[in-house]
Design an enzyme around this catalytic site. Structure first.
Site, PDB file in Angstrom:
ATOM      1  N   ARG A  56       0.415  10.431   0.001  1.00 34.44           N
ATOM      2  CA  ARG A  56       0.733  11.556   0.890  1.00 34.44           C
ATOM      3  C   ARG A  56       1.925  12.356   0.419  1.00 34.44           C
ATOM      4  NH1 ARG A  56       0.342   8.391   6.701  1.00 34.44           N
ATOM      5  NH2 ARG A  56      -1.476   7.175   6.102  1.00 34.44           N
ATOM      6  N   GLU A  67       0.860  -1.196   0.000  1.00 30.52           N
ATOM      7  CA  GLU A  67       0.000   0.000   0.000  1.00 30.52           C
ATOM      8  C   GLU A  67       0.892   1.240   0.000  1.00 30.52           C
ATOM      9  OE1 GLU A  67      -2.876   0.254   3.251  1.00 30.52           O
ATOM     10  OE2 GLU A  67      -2.763   2.440   3.177  1.00 30.52           O
ATOM     11  N   LYS A 112     -11.272  -1.618   6.350  1.00 25.93           N
ATOM     12  CA  LYS A 112     -10.099  -1.322   7.167  1.00 25.93           C
ATOM     13  C   LYS A 112     -10.600  -0.768   8.501  1.00 25.93           C
ATOM     14  CE  LYS A 112      -6.375   2.159   7.210  1.00 25.93           C
ATOM     15  NZ  LYS A 112      -5.315   2.765   6.396  1.00 25.93           N
TER      16      LYS A 112
HETATM   17  C1  3PG Z   1      -1.251   5.047   8.394  1.00 24.39           C
HETATM   18  O1  3PG Z   1      -2.204   5.443   7.749  1.00 24.39           O
HETATM   19  O2  3PG Z   1      -0.237   5.720   8.624  1.00 24.39           O
HETATM   20  C2  3PG Z   1      -1.334   3.644   8.799  1.00 24.39           C
HETATM   21  O3  3PG Z   1      -2.428   3.484   9.607  1.00 24.39           O
HETATM   22  C3  3PG Z   1      -0.108   3.117   9.415  1.00 24.39           C
HETATM   23  O4  3PG Z   1      -0.208   3.110  10.773  1.00 24.39           O
HETATM   24  P1  3PG Z   1       1.060   2.669  11.619  1.00 24.39           P
HETATM   25  O5  3PG Z   1       2.180   3.607  11.250  1.00 24.39           O
HETATM   26  O6  3PG Z   1       0.617   2.829  13.041  1.00 24.39           O
HETATM   27  O7  3PG Z   1       1.376   1.252  11.255  1.00 24.39           O
END
Ligand code: 3PG
Length: 224
Positions: free
Chosen positions: A64, A60, A148
């Site tokens: 961003r 994924e 999710k």
């Molecule tokens: C995010 O969107 O940053 C994800 O949820 C990842 O979360 P994490 O960094 O706590 O694994």
């Protein structure tokens, strides 16, 4: 053709929601869905290869950074063993951009009516984000069965997923947010969890240092 034949009857095929069936199949192939935010395009291929070497083939890439769509495109073109999708999909227009870049699925932190409607009529499988039963029911009503849970730990973690599984047994989850090496296995024990999302398998400092073998080791450790 009989009305009971799901293979030949397109109406029944639609009811079966093929997108969800495909997502379940896809996500169950790897225990962890790495959540990756990259700032430099040249890191895309070595990072994807490092994760694939460690057995994590679903990736994924969060939308961003300015290079995110190019990262998706680069991995789709150059790392055939990977199935690359987009995260942080927050607007309906993102879905087309992800598809054009070669992304195979989309993940959202939320489930707005506009996003659900656009995804329900398109071809790109979407994993909507929810954190309450009502949000889960809204997504289910729109045709989505793979969701999710976000942010998983602050929302209630395993206890929440267990509780939701009672009244909403048709739903499956990829919990993400605050999950790490010490806790992900407990999530995977739940019947309604297909995989766990997390950024810990691709730590920023390892990516910046080009420490690909460390990333392969972290990925390998998720299914040892
Ligand atoms: C995010 O969107 O940053 C994800 O949820 C990842 O979360 P994490 O960094 O706590 O694994």
């Amino acid at each position: 053709m009989t009305p009971e034949d799901p293979v030949k009857d397109p109406v029944i095929l639609k009811d079966l929601n093929l997108k969800d069936l495909n997502l379940k199949d896809l996500l169950s192939k790897a225990p962890v869905l790495p959540v990756i935010t990259l700032h430099h395009l040249e890191q895309a291929v070595p990072l994807a290869e490092a994760l694939v070497r460690g057995g994590l083939t679903n990736l994924e890439i969060t939308l961003r950074t300015p290079v995110a769509l190019k990262v998706i495109q680069r991995i789709a073109e150059e790392v055939p063993e990977a199935v690359v999708g987009a995260g942080t999909v927050t607007h309906p227009r993102d879905l087309e951009a992800v598809s054009k870049a070669g992304g195979r699925f989309a993940v959202s932190p939320g489930a707005t009516p506009a996003l659900l409607a656009e995804a329900a009529q398109g071809d790109l499988p979407l994993i909507p984000g929810i954190m309450t039963p009502s949000e889960a029911m809204t997504a289910h009503d729109a045709g989505f069965e793979v969701l999710k849970l976000f942010p998983a730990e602050p929302a209630g973690g395993r206890a929440l997923l267990k509780a939701i599984g009672g009244p909403l047994p048709a739903l499956s989850f990829c919990p993400t947010g605050g999950i790490g090496p010490a806790t992900f296995r407990d999530y995977l024990k739940l019947d309604n969890v297909i995989c766990v999302g997390g950024s810990w398998v691709a730590p920023e400092e390892a990516v910046l240092a080009g420490d690909w073998s460390r990333i392969t080791d972290l990925a390998t450790a998720t299914h040892e």
